[in-house]
Design a protein around this motif. Structure first.
Motif, mmCIF file in Angstrom:
data_model
loop_
_atom_site.group_PDB
_atom_site.id
_atom_site.type_symbol
_atom_site.label_atom_id
_atom_site.label_comp_id
_atom_site.label_asym_id
_atom_site.label_seq_id
_atom_site.Cartn_x
_atom_site.Cartn_y
_atom_site.Cartn_z
ATOM 1 N N ALA A 1 -51.211 -6.537 -19.709
ATOM 2 C CA ALA A 1 -50.138 -5.546 -19.655
ATOM 3 C C ALA A 1 -49.920 -4.898 -21.005
ATOM 4 O O ALA A 1 -49.666 -3.689 -21.108
ATOM 5 C CB ALA A 1 -48.839 -6.191 -19.168
ATOM 6 N N HIS A 2 -50.004 -5.612 -22.107
ATOM 7 C CA HIS A 2 -49.767 -5.057 -23.439
ATOM 8 C C HIS A 2 -50.461 -5.931 -24.447
ATOM 9 O O HIS A 2 -50.447 -7.154 -24.328
ATOM 10 C CB HIS A 2 -48.262 -5.005 -23.744
ATOM 11 C CG HIS A 2 -47.960 -4.174 -24.955
ATOM 12 N ND1 HIS A 2 -48.030 -2.805 -24.949
ATOM 13 C CD2 HIS A 2 -47.578 -4.527 -26.201
ATOM 14 C CE1 HIS A 2 -47.705 -2.346 -26.149
ATOM 15 N NE2 HIS A 2 -47.429 -3.385 -26.922
ATOM 16 N N PRO A 3 -51.088 -5.396 -25.430
ATOM 17 C CA PRO A 3 -51.758 -6.222 -26.438
ATOM 18 C C PRO A 3 -50.766 -7.081 -27.190
ATOM 19 O O PRO A 3 -49.628 -6.679 -27.413
ATOM 20 C CB PRO A 3 -52.420 -5.180 -27.346
ATOM 21 C CG PRO A 3 -51.642 -3.925 -27.128
ATOM 22 C CD PRO A 3 -51.212 -3.967 -25.696
ATOM 23 N N PHE B 1 -44.814 6.119 -28.103
ATOM 24 C CA PHE B 1 -44.415 5.087 -27.147
ATOM 25 C C PHE B 1 -45.192 5.269 -25.849
ATOM 26 O O PHE B 1 -45.277 6.384 -25.313
ATOM 27 C CB PHE B 1 -42.914 5.160 -26.874
ATOM 28 C CG PHE B 1 -42.467 4.313 -25.725
ATOM 29 C CD1 PHE B 1 -42.443 2.930 -25.829
ATOM 30 C CD2 PHE B 1 -42.119 4.909 -24.513
ATOM 31 C CE1 PHE B 1 -42.045 2.163 -24.755
ATOM 32 C CE2 PHE B 1 -41.725 4.133 -23.446
ATOM 33 C CZ PHE B 1 -41.686 2.740 -23.565
ATOM 34 N N VAL B 2 -45.752 4.160 -25.349
ATOM 35 C CA VAL B 2 -46.465 4.133 -24.080
ATOM 36 C C VAL B 2 -45.896 2.989 -23.260
ATOM 37 O O VAL B 2 -45.874 1.836 -23.721
ATOM 38 C CB VAL B 2 -47.978 3.963 -24.284
ATOM 39 C CG1 VAL B 2 -48.679 3.896 -22.927
ATOM 40 C CG2 VAL B 2 -48.541 5.097 -25.130
ATOM 41 N N ALA B 3 -45.407 3.283 -22.072
ATOM 42 C CA ALA B 3 -44.823 2.254 -21.215
ATOM 43 C C ALA B 3 -45.921 1.384 -20.627
ATOM 44 O O ALA B 3 -46.880 1.898 -20.037
ATOM 45 C CB ALA B 3 -43.999 2.904 -20.115
ATOM 46 N N HIS B 4 -45.822 0.076 -20.770
ATOM 47 C CA HIS B 4 -46.759 -0.889 -20.200
ATOM 48 C C HIS B 4 -46.082 -1.777 -19.160
ATOM 49 O O HIS B 4 -46.682 -2.766 -18.725
ATOM 50 C CB HIS B 4 -47.355 -1.760 -21.308
ATOM 51 C CG HIS B 4 -48.179 -0.995 -22.286
ATOM 52 N ND1 HIS B 4 -49.496 -0.640 -22.060
ATOM 53 C CD2 HIS B 4 -47.863 -0.494 -23.516
ATOM 54 C CE1 HIS B 4 -49.967 0.028 -23.110
ATOM 55 N NE2 HIS B 4 -48.982 0.131 -24.010
ATOM 56 N N GLY B 5 -44.865 -1.479 -18.819
ATOM 57 C CA GLY B 5 -44.121 -2.268 -17.840
ATOM 58 C C GLY B 5 -42.872 -1.522 -17.442
ATOM 59 O O GLY B 5 -42.787 -0.292 -17.557
ATOM 60 N N ALA B 6 -41.888 -2.271 -16.974
ATOM 61 C CA ALA B 6 -40.632 -1.654 -16.552
ATOM 62 C C ALA B 6 -39.856 -1.180 -17.780
ATOM 63 O O ALA B 6 -39.865 -1.821 -18.831
ATOM 64 C CB ALA B 6 -39.793 -2.645 -15.755
ATOM 65 N N VAL B 7 -39.171 -0.043 -17.643
ATOM 66 C CA VAL B 7 -38.343 0.509 -18.714
ATOM 67 C C VAL B 7 -36.887 0.496 -18.220
ATOM 68 O O VAL B 7 -36.558 1.154 -17.223
ATOM 69 C CB VAL B 7 -38.781 1.942 -19.089
ATOM 70 C CG1 VAL B 7 -37.870 2.486 -20.193
ATOM 71 C CG2 VAL B 7 -40.227 1.946 -19.538
ATOM 72 N N TYR B 8 -36.027 -0.248 -18.925
ATOM 73 C CA TYR B 8 -34.623 -0.373 -18.563
ATOM 74 C C TYR B 8 -33.782 0.503 -19.480
ATOM 75 O O TYR B 8 -34.265 1.081 -20.449
ATOM 76 C CB TYR B 8 -34.169 -1.833 -18.652
ATOM 77 C CG TYR B 8 -34.993 -2.769 -17.787
ATOM 78 C CD1 TYR B 8 -34.711 -2.918 -16.435
ATOM 79 C CD2 TYR B 8 -36.063 -3.493 -18.329
ATOM 80 C CE1 TYR B 8 -35.461 -3.770 -15.635
ATOM 81 C CE2 TYR B 8 -36.818 -4.341 -17.545
ATOM 82 C CZ TYR B 8 -36.512 -4.482 -16.201
ATOM 83 O OH TYR B 8 -37.254 -5.320 -15.421
ATOM 84 N N GLY B 9 -32.502 0.589 -19.217
ATOM 85 C CA GLY B 9 -31.612 1.399 -20.021
ATOM 86 C C GLY B 9 -31.497 2.793 -19.463
ATOM 87 O O GLY B 9 -31.618 3.030 -18.251
ATOM 88 N N VAL B 10 -31.263 3.767 -20.350
ATOM 89 C CA VAL B 10 -31.122 5.148 -19.926
ATOM 90 C C VAL B 10 -32.503 5.689 -19.555
ATOM 91 O O VAL B 10 -33.538 5.255 -20.074
ATOM 92 C CB VAL B 10 -30.476 5.992 -21.036
ATOM 93 C CG1 VAL B 10 -29.058 5.526 -21.297
ATOM 94 C CG2 VAL B 10 -31.295 5.940 -22.321
ATOM 95 N N SER B 11 -32.492 6.658 -18.641
ATOM 96 C CA SER B 11 -33.773 7.193 -18.169
ATOM 97 C C SER B 11 -34.456 8.054 -19.213
ATOM 98 O O SER B 11 -35.676 8.041 -19.362
ATOM 99 C CB SER B 11 -33.544 7.991 -16.877
ATOM 100 O OG SER B 11 -32.609 9.049 -17.115
ATOM 101 N N HIS B 12 -33.687 8.817 -20.003
ATOM 102 C CA HIS B 12 -34.264 9.653 -21.048
ATOM 103 C C HIS B 12 -33.165 9.981 -22.053
ATOM 104 O O HIS B 12 -31.972 9.806 -21.778
ATOM 105 C CB HIS B 12 -34.840 10.951 -20.443
ATOM 106 C CG HIS B 12 -33.811 11.785 -19.753
ATOM 107 N ND1 HIS B 12 -33.411 11.548 -18.456
ATOM 108 C CD2 HIS B 12 -33.080 12.847 -20.185
ATOM 109 C CE1 HIS B 12 -32.493 12.424 -18.100
ATOM 110 N NE2 HIS B 12 -32.265 13.222 -19.146
ATOM 111 N N GLY B 13 -33.585 10.507 -23.178
ATOM 112 C CA GLY B 13 -32.615 10.884 -24.205
ATOM 113 C C GLY B 13 -32.022 9.654 -24.865
ATOM 114 O O GLY B 13 -32.729 8.770 -25.348
ATOM 115 N N GLY B 14 -30.708 9.564 -24.858
ATOM 116 C CA GLY B 14 -30.006 8.440 -25.461
ATOM 117 C C GLY B 14 -30.012 8.542 -26.979
ATOM 118 O O GLY B 14 -29.979 9.631 -27.573
ATOM 119 N N ALA B 15 -30.091 7.379 -27.615
ATOM 120 C CA ALA B 15 -30.069 7.318 -29.078
ATOM 121 C C ALA B 15 -31.441 7.530 -29.681
ATOM 122 O O ALA B 15 -31.577 7.532 -30.903
ATOM 123 C CB ALA B 15 -29.495 5.974 -29.539
ATOM 124 N N GLY B 16 -32.481 7.682 -28.862
ATOM 125 C CA GLY B 16 -33.813 7.866 -29.387
ATOM 126 C C GLY B 16 -34.469 6.588 -29.840
ATOM 127 O O GLY B 16 -35.456 6.631 -30.564
#
Length: 338
Positions: free
Chosen positions: A227-229, A239-254
């Motif tokens: 899944a990720h090295p 940034f490349v997603a290798h699994g589930a991404v939680y939190g805000v969908s986009h934007g946010g604090a960066g």
């Protein structure tokens, strides 16, 4: 009975008895010697045309005590020393010699030092008290001795019977080898309980074989490795997603936190309340919201890759890190010349 102006002592502010009553009269009283002191004082008062209330007002002594002194009734006065003080004040108010009046009072009405009446006083009885205590102690000891003797005398027959009874015969074991019986079973609390078996485990093992659990663990480890090295990416990598991404969908604090190995992530608010908590697998990520006062709390800092502004900035260096410290600084724009 007549009233008089205040004396020189009263006018001077000393507040004492008015001793100049006789000085306000044209004649000076004479203390008669053919009668007792009480009658002589009354005659001297009447020669000045003064009443008992005038003397009481001048000496601050009650009129009933003035009357008792004129009757030479010392029993009606509070105590012997008060009688001498009243006589001295009486004589001073009439303009007589106080010392001679007090000496005559003690001569005509001597007061014997009598024993104080109960309950104000009593003779010293320390020895009698100790004697009473000793007698009480002796009585208690005698009562205990009598009670013990009575208890022992109540059952003489039982003691005689016990003394006359033959000694019990103790059976002696026969000569020869000793034969031991079969050992007793262990008590229930000393026995070993049977091992606990997970319900359904035997059926699952029989259906899939004993190596099914080990094969499943190996498969999970292989998936996590793919899944990720295990090593962090180079700084500045996107940034490349290798699994589930939680939190805000986009934007946010960066800011994005990505786990390169399994780890636990807890995000707390300004008051210590838990904003987000989850066990992340390798490759899972969490995108931070644009909120002030958040704190990142992880169990393994080296297992968390930080992305600020979409680019990798390195690993976490502490178990607890403020989110504001991970936000990428905004680029500064040069001011245009006017």
């Amino acid at each position: 009975m007549s009233a008089f102006p205040p004396s020189a002592d009263a006018r001077a502010g000393r507040g004492g008895p008015r001793d100049d009553l006789a000085a306000l009269r044209p004649t000076k009283p004479i203390l008669a010697t053919d009668v007792d002191l009480g009658q002589a004082l009354r005659q001297a008062r009447e020669s000045l045309d003064l009443g008992q209330e005038d003397i009481a007002q001048a000496t601050h002594v009650r009129a009933q005590f003035i009357d008792a002194l004129e009757r030479l009734d010392l029993a009606a006065l509070p105590a012997g020393p008060f009688a001498a003080g009243y006589a001295r004040a009486y004589a001073r108010a009439l303009g007589l010699d106080p010392d001679s009046v007090v000496a005559r009072l003690r001569h005509e009405a001597p007061s014997e030092e009598a024993r104080l009446r109960e309950p104000l006083g009593g003779e010293f009885r320390s020895r009698a008290r100790f004697r009473g205590l000793i007698a009480t102690a002796r009585g208690v000891v005698a009562a205990l001795a009598a009670w013990t003797f009575a208890v022992r005398v109540k059952a003489p027959g039982a003691r005689v019977q016990a003394a006359d009874a033959p000694a019990p015969v103790v059976a002696q074991p026969a000569a020869g080898p000793t034969v031991l019986g079969a050992p007793l079973p262990a008590p229930p609390e000393a026995s070993t309980p049977p091992p606990y078996e997970t319900p359904g485990l035997a059926e699952a093992t029989a259906a899939k074989g004993p190596d099914a659990g080990a094969a499943a663990a190996a498969r999970i480890a292989e998936e996590a490795a793919q899944a990720h090295p295990p090593e962090p990416v180079a700084p500045g990598a996107p940034f490349v997603a290798h699994g589930a991404v939680y939190g805000v969908s986009h934007g946010g604090a960066g800011v994005v936190l990505q786990a390169i190995r399994p780890m636990s992530l807890v995000v707390r608010g300004a008051g210590g309340t838990v904003y987000f908590a989850r066990q992340l697998r390798a490759g899972d990520a969490w995108r931070a919201p644009d909120l002030a006062g958040l704190t990142i709390d992880v169990d393994v800092p080296a297992a968390v890759e930080v992305y600020a502004g979409g680019r990798a900035s390195g690993l976490l260096t502490a178990p607890q890190t403020p989110l504001a410290a991970l936000v990428a600084p905004k680029p500064a724009f040069a001011a245009t010349a006017q």
